[in-house]
Design a protein around this motif. Structure first.
Motif, PDB file in Angstrom:
ATOM      1  N   PRO A 137      93.898 -39.390 -10.888  1.00  0.00           N
ATOM      2  CA  PRO A 137      93.629 -39.237 -12.314  1.00  0.00           C
ATOM      3  C   PRO A 137      94.813 -39.707 -13.154  1.00  0.00           C
ATOM      4  O   PRO A 137      95.948 -39.699 -12.674  1.00  0.00           O
ATOM      5  CB  PRO A 137      93.416 -37.734 -12.476  1.00  0.00           C
ATOM      6  CG  PRO A 137      93.964 -37.095 -11.259  1.00  0.00           C
ATOM      7  CD  PRO A 137      94.000 -38.121 -10.191  1.00  0.00           C
ATOM      8  N   PRO A 138      94.535 -40.102 -14.392  1.00  0.00           N
ATOM      9  CA  PRO A 138      95.632 -40.577 -15.239  1.00  0.00           C
ATOM     10  C   PRO A 138      96.614 -39.454 -15.536  1.00  0.00           C
ATOM     11  O   PRO A 138      96.236 -38.297 -15.595  1.00  0.00           O
ATOM     12  CB  PRO A 138      94.928 -41.034 -16.508  1.00  0.00           C
ATOM     13  CG  PRO A 138      93.623 -40.315 -16.502  1.00  0.00           C
ATOM     14  CD  PRO A 138      93.251 -40.110 -15.078  1.00  0.00           C
ATOM     15  N   ARG A 139      97.869 -39.820 -15.694  1.00  0.00           N
ATOM     16  CA  ARG A 139      98.876 -38.824 -16.012  1.00  0.00           C
ATOM     17  C   ARG A 139      99.030 -38.724 -17.526  1.00  0.00           C
ATOM     18  O   ARG A 139      99.019 -39.723 -18.220  1.00  0.00           O
ATOM     19  CB  ARG A 139     100.241 -39.220 -15.441  1.00  0.00           C
ATOM     20  CG  ARG A 139     100.223 -39.525 -13.988  1.00  0.00           C
ATOM     21  CD  ARG A 139      99.913 -38.235 -13.229  1.00  0.00           C
ATOM     22  NE  ARG A 139     100.047 -38.475 -11.810  1.00  0.00           N
ATOM     23  CZ  ARG A 139     101.192 -38.306 -11.142  1.00  0.00           C
ATOM     24  NH1 ARG A 139     102.264 -37.921 -11.771  1.00  0.00           N
ATOM     25  NH2 ARG A 139     101.235 -38.518  -9.849  1.00  0.00           N
ATOM     26  N   SER A 140      99.190 -37.510 -18.015  1.00  0.00           N
ATOM     27  CA  SER A 140      99.336 -37.352 -19.450  1.00  0.00           C
ATOM     28  C   SER A 140     100.799 -37.201 -19.828  1.00  0.00           C
ATOM     29  O   SER A 140     101.184 -37.422 -20.948  1.00  0.00           O
ATOM     30  CB  SER A 140      98.584 -36.112 -19.906  1.00  0.00           C
ATOM     31  OG  SER A 140      99.162 -34.973 -19.311  1.00  0.00           O
ATOM     32  N   ARG A 141     101.639 -36.796 -18.851  1.00  0.00           N
ATOM     33  CA  ARG A 141     103.016 -36.453 -19.211  1.00  0.00           C
ATOM     34  C   ARG A 141     103.878 -37.679 -19.365  1.00  0.00           C
ATOM     35  O   ARG A 141     103.900 -38.533 -18.493  1.00  0.00           O
ATOM     36  CB  ARG A 141     103.603 -35.520 -18.171  1.00  0.00           C
ATOM     37  CG  ARG A 141     103.276 -34.085 -18.455  1.00  0.00           C
ATOM     38  CD  ARG A 141     103.780 -33.217 -17.335  1.00  0.00           C
ATOM     39  NE  ARG A 141     102.706 -32.946 -16.408  1.00  0.00           N
ATOM     40  CZ  ARG A 141     102.898 -32.653 -15.138  1.00  0.00           C
ATOM     41  NH1 ARG A 141     104.093 -32.618 -14.639  1.00  0.00           N
ATOM     42  NH2 ARG A 141     101.875 -32.395 -14.365  1.00  0.00           N
TER      43      ARG A 141
ATOM     44  N   GLN B 140      92.068 -31.406 -14.314  1.00  0.00           N
ATOM     45  CA  GLN B 140      91.650 -32.260 -13.206  1.00  0.00           C
ATOM     46  C   GLN B 140      91.993 -31.538 -11.918  1.00  0.00           C
ATOM     47  O   GLN B 140      93.120 -31.066 -11.754  1.00  0.00           O
ATOM     48  CB  GLN B 140      92.440 -33.571 -13.215  1.00  0.00           C
ATOM     49  CG  GLN B 140      92.146 -34.471 -14.388  1.00  0.00           C
ATOM     50  CD  GLN B 140      90.988 -35.413 -14.128  1.00  0.00           C
ATOM     51  OE1 GLN B 140      90.278 -35.228 -13.141  1.00  0.00           O
ATOM     52  NE2 GLN B 140      90.793 -36.380 -14.985  1.00  0.00           N
TER      53      GLN B 140
ATOM     54  N   GLU C  72      95.626 -30.006 -12.512  1.00  0.00           N
ATOM     55  CA  GLU C  72      96.544 -30.738 -13.364  1.00  0.00           C
ATOM     56  C   GLU C  72      95.895 -30.930 -14.717  1.00  0.00           C
ATOM     57  O   GLU C  72      94.697 -31.232 -14.806  1.00  0.00           O
ATOM     58  CB  GLU C  72      96.841 -32.099 -12.728  1.00  0.00           C
ATOM     59  CG  GLU C  72      97.848 -32.904 -13.483  1.00  0.00           C
ATOM     60  CD  GLU C  72      98.222 -34.172 -12.723  1.00  0.00           C
ATOM     61  OE1 GLU C  72      97.302 -34.869 -12.260  1.00  0.00           O
ATOM     62  OE2 GLU C  72      99.419 -34.440 -12.594  1.00  0.00           O
ATOM     63  N   LEU C  73      96.708 -30.775 -15.749  1.00  0.00           N
ATOM     64  CA  LEU C  73      96.177 -30.899 -17.107  1.00  0.00           C
ATOM     65  C   LEU C  73      96.390 -32.333 -17.592  1.00  0.00           C
ATOM     66  O   LEU C  73      97.520 -32.814 -17.591  1.00  0.00           O
ATOM     67  CB  LEU C  73      96.935 -29.916 -18.001  1.00  0.00           C
ATOM     68  CG  LEU C  73      96.302 -29.530 -19.303  1.00  0.00           C
ATOM     69  CD1 LEU C  73      94.908 -28.970 -19.091  1.00  0.00           C
ATOM     70  CD2 LEU C  73      97.171 -28.501 -19.999  1.00  0.00           C
ATOM     71  N   VAL C  74      95.331 -32.997 -17.959  1.00  0.00           N
ATOM     72  CA  VAL C  74      95.478 -34.376 -18.437  1.00  0.00           C
ATOM     73  C   VAL C  74      94.815 -34.506 -19.801  1.00  0.00           C
ATOM     74  O   VAL C  74      93.913 -33.736 -20.152  1.00  0.00           O
ATOM     75  CB  VAL C  74      94.852 -35.402 -17.463  1.00  0.00           C
ATOM     76  CG1 VAL C  74      95.564 -35.380 -16.135  1.00  0.00           C
ATOM     77  CG2 VAL C  74      93.378 -35.137 -17.281  1.00  0.00           C
ATOM     78  N   GLU C  75      95.291 -35.483 -20.571  1.00  0.00           N
ATOM     79  CA  GLU C  75      94.753 -35.696 -21.910  1.00  0.00           C
ATOM     80  C   GLU C  75      93.761 -36.853 -21.837  1.00  0.00           C
ATOM     81  O   GLU C  75      94.096 -37.936 -21.380  1.00  0.00           O
ATOM     82  CB  GLU C  75      95.891 -36.021 -22.881  1.00  0.00           C
ATOM     83  CG  GLU C  75      95.522 -35.739 -24.305  1.00  0.00           C
ATOM     84  CD  GLU C  75      96.671 -35.062 -25.053  1.00  0.00           C
ATOM     85  OE1 GLU C  75      97.815 -35.137 -24.568  1.00  0.00           O
ATOM     86  OE2 GLU C  75      96.412 -34.471 -26.111  1.00  0.00           O
TER      87      GLU C  75
ATOM     88  N   SER D 241     101.372 -27.255 -25.817  1.00  0.00           N
ATOM     89  CA  SER D 241     101.974 -28.389 -25.125  1.00  0.00           C
ATOM     90  C   SER D 241     101.394 -28.563 -23.727  1.00  0.00           C
ATOM     91  O   SER D 241     101.393 -27.644 -22.924  1.00  0.00           O
ATOM     92  CB  SER D 241     103.492 -28.181 -25.030  1.00  0.00           C
ATOM     93  OG  SER D 241     104.007 -29.010 -24.028  1.00  0.00           O
TER      94      SER D 241
ATOM     95  N   ALA E 168     109.729 -29.351 -20.525  1.00  0.00           N
ATOM     96  CA  ALA E 168     109.235 -28.288 -21.389  1.00  0.00           C
ATOM     97  C   ALA E 168     109.228 -26.956 -20.673  1.00  0.00           C
ATOM     98  O   ALA E 168     109.299 -25.914 -21.308  1.00  0.00           O
ATOM     99  CB  ALA E 168     107.842 -28.636 -21.867  1.00  0.00           C
TER     100      ALA E 168
ATOM    101  N   ARG F 258     101.586 -35.973  -4.908  1.00  0.00           N
ATOM    102  CA  ARG F 258     100.221 -35.908  -4.376  1.00  0.00           C
ATOM    103  C   ARG F 258     100.228 -35.546  -2.887  1.00  0.00           C
ATOM    104  O   ARG F 258      99.481 -36.114  -2.084  1.00  0.00           O
ATOM    105  CB  ARG F 258      99.494 -37.246  -4.589  1.00  0.00           C
ATOM    106  CG  ARG F 258      99.093 -37.494  -6.037  1.00  0.00           C
ATOM    107  CD  ARG F 258      98.145 -36.396  -6.492  1.00  0.00           C
ATOM    108  NE  ARG F 258      97.433 -36.682  -7.716  1.00  0.00           N
ATOM    109  CZ  ARG F 258      97.808 -36.274  -8.935  1.00  0.00           C
ATOM    110  NH1 ARG F 258      98.899 -35.577  -9.086  1.00  0.00           N
ATOM    111  NH2 ARG F 258      97.071 -36.538  -9.993  1.00  0.00           N
TER     112      ARG F 258
ATOM    113  N   ALA G 141     102.725 -30.087 -21.512  1.00  0.00           N
ATOM    114  CA  ALA G 141     103.810 -30.200 -20.539  1.00  0.00           C
ATOM    115  C   ALA G 141     104.431 -28.849 -20.220  1.00  0.00           C
ATOM    116  O   ALA G 141     105.318 -28.756 -19.390  1.00  0.00           O
ATOM    117  CB  ALA G 141     104.883 -31.140 -21.070  1.00  0.00           C
ATOM    118  N   ALA G 142     103.988 -27.799 -20.898  1.00  0.00           N
ATOM    119  CA  ALA G 142     104.651 -26.498 -20.720  1.00  0.00           C
ATOM    120  C   ALA G 142     103.750 -25.460 -20.087  1.00  0.00           C
ATOM    121  O   ALA G 142     104.154 -24.345 -19.876  1.00  0.00           O
ATOM    122  CB  ALA G 142     105.136 -25.988 -22.073  1.00  0.00           C
TER     123      ALA G 142
END
Lengths: 152, 260
Positions: free
Chosen positions: A2-6, B222, B211-214, B148, A13, B20, B150-151
């Motif tokens: 999956p694409p990375r958002s960070r 995800q 995992e958190l993705v935008e 955020s 953070a 991964r 990232a947090a």
């Protein structure tokens, strides 16, 4: 994948979390915390070492937020981080609880870049024993580039 | 052995998501070090399972294993099970009170409103077909709401299956059970062990991390499926008397008292 958002950020953070995994039943039975304490942190990618031992070396930089917490191997036995002794010129840890609970964690900000490893001392309360247990082995904060033991 | 084995698996979720892989990012523990488990706190745990037998050698009791996953660097599993939901509600309540206080005297500055909007936090969407996660507001690792990506506090890893030699050879019979246990989200994996065949048996744990993705201005969980391995060592060593250290045979009673 999956694409990375960070995006790469100058400062993560999340705090650098240092987690003490404790077997409280074995520590109480043997009155020896050194053999029943396993330290880990979230900074392995930065070069922290000594994972799974009481002599964890955590790589930190000035401005990093540190967070210490505890995971007991036996959830029915009380374990809490009672104190952190460290040079106050490097960090001044403060005791906090997760909001709405009495579960303790400690946080501190790294005040300056380190020139050498800075050992510190952790003390834990176990079970109903009122005297804190302090392991003989000491973890340390180290600067990026310091040689530590090989990480596991 | 009638005592249940607890096997705790601590995952370095951040590193595992980055590489991964769970290799080098998984730390295993059990509460059987005193009986001979080795590799505590490493990725190479061998869990000892001492069998109990009747005099004719047949199996006397079934050893029970329980697996409990945890995420390194997250809110520890010792907080109550409903902790995240409680925090979300308390946070919304405080924000609503502040919003009500703002509306008191007509003019409301946009700065204050946007400050409150920031405070509201974000609620990521669940991936279609994703399992194991309940939709909830993002909290950071100290239990405060955060917007955020990232947090965020890593959700607890979810065990999805246990396979491998120990299972295919019918040494363990693993399954997921519902539980009133308040610590591990009401679900846990457990197995009974056939201790009639001593030996070392590896097994594979299938784990889902999140995992958190935008995506399209939306935060989405995800799922990332990975595996890791551990072993069981089943022994048929004779039991020893824990008080005297004596093995099989008669109890070490003192000689008959002298005839008086």
């Amino acid at each position: 994948m999956p694409p990375r958002s960070r995006q790469p950020a100058p400062r993560p953070a999340r705090p650098v979390t240092i987690t003490a995994v404790i077997d409280p039943v074995a520590a109480l039975a043997s009155e020896n915390l050194d053999d029943n304490l396993y330290l880990y942190d979230t900074n392995k990618a930065a070069g922290s070492s000594g994972f799974g031992t009481p002599e964890l070396h955590s790589r930190v930089r000035k401005g990093d937020t540190l967070l210490w917490n505890v995971i007991p191997l036996e959830c029915e036995t009380y374990v809490a981080l009672a104190d952190i002794e460290i040079d106050p010129q490097i960090a001044e840890p403060t005791r906090k609880v997760y909001p709405g609970t009495d579960i303790v964690f400690w946080t501190a900000e790294v005040k300056q870049d380190l020139t050498k490893p800075v050992p510190y001392r952790l003390s834990f309360l176990l079970g109903t024993v009122s005297t804190p247990f302090t392991p003989t082995a000491r973890p340390a904060l180290t600067r990026p580039g310091d040689q530590g033991k090989e990480g596991r | 052995m009638a005592q249940q084995h607890g096997i705790i698996v601590l995952f370095d979720v951040e590193n595992a998501l980055r590489t991964r892989s769970l290799d080098g990012n998984t730390y295993w523990f059990d509460n059987m070090k005193f009986l001979g488990s080795v590799g505590e706190g490493t990725g190479q745990l061998v869990t000892i399972v001492p069998g109990t037998y009747f005099l004719d050698g047949s199996q006397a009791t079934e050893q029970v294993l329980n697996w409990l996953p945890a995420a390194l660097g997250a809110i520890p599993p010792t907080v109550p099970r409903n902790y995240l939901a409680e925090q979300e509600r308390a946070h919304d309540r405080r924000t609503l009170e502040q919003l009500a206080a703002l509306g008191g005297d007509g003019e409301v500055s946009s700065t204050e409103v946007s400050r409150l909007q920031q405070r509201v936090g974000r609620r990521p969407r669940k991936q279609a077909g994703g399992r194991g996660l309940t939709a909830a507001k993002l909290l950071d690792v100290t239990g405060k709401a955060t917007s955020s990506a990232a947090a965020y506090n890593y959700p607890a890893p979810v065990i999805t299956d246990i396979t491998g030699q120990a299972v295919s050879e019918k040494i363990i019979y693993p399954a997921q059970y519902g539980s009133p246990d308040m610590v591990y989200d009401g679900w846990y994996w457990a197995a009974t062990v056939d201790t009639s065949r001593p030996g070392v048996y590896p097994y594979t744990m299938h784990v889902q991390l999140h995992e958190l993705v935008e995506q399209n201005d939306e935060l989405v969980w995800q799922s990332v499926d990975l595996t890791c391995e551990s072993s069981l060592k089943i022994t048929s060593d004779p039991k020893r008397n824990a008080f005297t250290g004596a093995g099989l045979g008669v109890l070490p009673l003192p000689a008959a008292p002298p005839a008086g």
